[in-house]
Design an enzyme around this catalytic site. Structure first.
Site, PDB file in Angstrom:
ATOM      1  N   LYS B 206       0.828  -1.208   0.000  1.00 47.67           N
ATOM      2  CA  LYS B 206       0.000   0.000   0.000  1.00 47.67           C
ATOM      3  C   LYS B 206       0.864   1.260   0.000  1.00 47.67           C
ATOM      4  O   LYS B 206       0.527   2.241  -0.653  1.00 47.67           O
ATOM      5  CB  LYS B 206      -0.930  -0.030   1.210  1.00 47.67           C
ATOM      6  CG  LYS B 206      -1.964  -1.160   1.089  1.00 47.67           C
ATOM      7  CD  LYS B 206      -2.628  -1.439   2.421  1.00 47.67           C
ATOM      8  CE  LYS B 206      -3.654  -2.545   2.309  1.00 47.67           C
ATOM      9  NZ  LYS B 206      -4.087  -3.005   3.654  1.00 47.67           N
ATOM     10  N   GLY B 303     -12.901  -4.939   5.152  1.00 47.64           N
ATOM     11  CA  GLY B 303     -14.300  -5.284   5.389  1.00 47.64           C
ATOM     12  C   GLY B 303     -15.055  -5.264   4.083  1.00 47.64           C
ATOM     13  O   GLY B 303     -14.725  -4.530   3.163  1.00 47.64           O
TER      14      GLY B 303
END
Lengths: 431, 431
Positions: B206, B303
């Site tokens: 990331k 999520g």
């Protein structure tokens, strides 16, 4: 597209100076993004003779708005001069001349935003206003692009730096409101007339803008219920602290079952809530979306360069749109009609502080009144008042409707053993 | 534009299910934004027979990627199936068929991002990947649009939820790494093979993506220095706490004088730093820009629905671009060459914990070594080790170069009164 994009600047105060400075200093990056240079062609100032730090050549400055608004070569107007009615007319003139507009003016957008956006659409022009809310935080963009797939249910924010500075200092040093305000004015964190800030009007303007965009419904300034911070006592801050809360001036825009409620008022937040640790002049906006859950955006809410960053980022968007030939096509009209919640549809927790006569049986008289209205307690604190035959009772209720609470308050004021209802606040961020 | 936009979905795991659910539930909002309905036309799954909660009709599901990639009616491919090499080939096929791509795949983007973006440009297609970094937080958009006017100097983030969950629990309950990891696995916050998370690789991917975009320079995964959290002892967490710090797995991308340094490692932050109060599985990215100063973006890092929100928001952008006819025009090639900092150009504070023989004069022997390297102390703590003739010395240094500190470490290891260098960490966020 011309060999350079030409900008007309309305205003050369702190933000205007920041805009000019960023355009100069970041010219290389801007060129990379838009494919050609950016040039400030004319600057409207109120007084040409005023001594300025920036080195604009004299012929760029003008005191006549028409020199900027009617200049055929100017592609984009950047409005950082403030004001409402006259400025609105200027921007409508600019749009009618096919000039795109970037503004940092929250007063203007909160009051005439809908009209200006309509005009922009009519003339096929862009109108961006990121800098009008929460300075350096790209919050409008996040609402309109980053979270575009989601249905926003709640926007909660600290959107006024002055009041947050004052409350932070009051809470840290236990100082009184008046002392901290005076200090904030000396340091330049509060205006000499601080009314718009401390009475919540500035925050209300920003919440109207946020709610309009977040809920895609035409929320106006008149729809926002406002209460400022001038009535907060250091005693309340102290009790709040003892019970595990921080008092902040919180703007809340809430939507459920298609109905909206927008308010700005001093609010208690649990210390562990992310907004509780936003200190001093910083701003933060907390967003709850059905799908994304909780997100928060934090940053400087004002200041020359942060605000100018938002302005120039909008300018970059306008210029990219020019390159792609898609100006005037990114703004959406609100999709939802505005329906406001009634007082019995708004539910929240409350903090209330009472002074009562310190006698046996008083406590039960009061609690039975709460029971009558079916308002139950989450926290309770009773303390004697030094040197007087009085006690202070501090109650944090469970959630109840605003209407019920107001009725209860009125009844409490009539109970003769209640000396006074000293204060009451909403409590947010609990479970 | 056709009467509806047709989407091909690669993968129907947790994120894929979330994407399908948002497209169904928010159809009205999506239509308002893009002007026509959105329809999932085909879904690639690994096993058609697997029982699923969603009610996709059987004929939408396929196990053959070509059914999706070569379907002429499909406008956009949404890739949420994971994997690197094969997935890369699939997406290149999709782009070559003039299909736009939205992906949530950080492994793929960190490794083959540059190639895929080139291919997208070549075929005039969009390629968006917001969901690949920090799930529900619209951080890539903020870097490329919201802060486009600024020059970013530092990106500091908690970009891995699993490790932040583990460190939060270790710090809150004083539990050991192994105990908390086991618990996290039971609760589904850590994978059964947690290596990529706990060794920092996921965060490194990331950070490579963030640094590439933030600095407009081609930063690859190999450029990121990585250290995970598996070596952190509860003793270090405890000492850090006593000295006013929180240990977090922090990704840092830093740029000064045109040179870049990117790392992921356990780092001490002062408790009052905004990233210190980011708990559990939450992510946050802190950005420092020359003009805007400090901003922070906080939200769920993973999520099903938060990640799916980012995917569908990208999808909205692609579809808006289709309406405006500007696909494939919003991605910029990096403008800067990549120049990495050498070890003597990286300056930070350090925390170091030593075990020494508890004898007079030892302390001065050690401090004189620090003095020799001109490394001065900000904080110092010396404690006897119970039941042994040893003492622990904990030092937080002022800023020094990484090279100097490594040389100093080596020398410390050779001093015979130093029993062991127990641990050392970078310290960030001080003044």
């Amino acid at each position: 597209m011309a060999e350079s994009v030409k900008v007309g600047l309305l205003g050369l105060g702190t933000v205007g100076t920041g805009v000019a400075s960023i355009i100069t200093r970041h010219q290389k990056e801007l060129q990379h993004q838009i494919g050609c240079p950016v040039e400030i062609k004319k600057v409207l100032v109120r007084n040409k003779q005023k001594l300025r730090e920036n080195s604009f050549e004299d012929e760029l400055l003008t005191e006549d708005p028409q020199d900027v608004l009617l200049d055929d070569e100017i592609d984009v107007i950047v409005e950082v001069i403030g004001g409402v009615e006259q400025t609105k007319e200027w921007l409508i003139t600019a749009l009618s001349q096919q000039k795109h507009v970037v503004t940092a003016n929250k007063d203007l957008m909160a009051i005439h935003g809908a009209t200006l956006l309509e005009k922009a659409a009519e003339y096929g022009c862009d109108l961006y206003y990121e800098a009008s809310v929460a300075g350096g935080i790209p919050i409008l963009r996040s609402l309109s692009d980053g979270l575009s797939a989601d249905r926003i249910t709640k926007i909660m924010g600290i959107v006024n730096g002055t009041t947050n500075y004052i409350l932070t200092k009051m809470s840290t040093y236990g100082s009184s409101y008046d002392d901290v305000l005076k200090q904030a004015q000396e340091l330049g964190f509060a205006e000499s007339d601080p009314t718009a800030d401390v009475e919540g009007l500035d925050a209300a303007r920003k919440m109207a803008i946020l709610a309009t965009l977040g809920f895609s419904a035409p929320v106006s300034l008149d729809d926002v219920k406002v209460k400022g911070i001038s009535g907060i006592s250091d005693i309340d801050l102290d009790y709040a602290k003892r019970l595990g809360y921080t008092i902040k001036l919180i703007g809340i825009a809430d939507r459920s079952e298609g109905k909206i409620d927008v308010s700005v008022r001093p609010t208690l937040l649990p210390n562990e809530h992310p907004l509780s640790s936003v200190h001093n002049e910083y701003n933060a906006v907390y967003i709850h979306g059905e799908a994304v859950g909780e997100t928060m955006f934090y940053g400087p809410g004002a200041g020359s360069l942060p605000t100018a960053t938002a302005v120039v980022s909008d300018l970059v968007t306008v210029m990219k749109n020019m390159r792609l030939g898609i100006n005037g096509k990114s703004t959406l009209a609100p999709m939802n009609a505005k329906q406001l919640k009634a007082n019995d549809e708004i539910h929240t927790q409350y903090f209330i502080r009472l002074r009562v006569i310190d006698r046996t049986g008083i406590f039960s008289a009061i609690t039975s009144l709460f029971a009558e209205y079916e308002v139950s307690f989450e926290k309770l604190l009773q303390l004697p008042v030094e040197g007087e035959e009085l006690a202070e009772i501090i109650i944090v209720t469970h959630k109840t409707s605003q209407q019920t609470f107001e009725e209860l308050l009125e009844r409490l004021n009539q109970v003769d053993v209640v000396e006074s209802v000293e204060s009451s606040y909403c409590v947010e961020g609990g479970n």
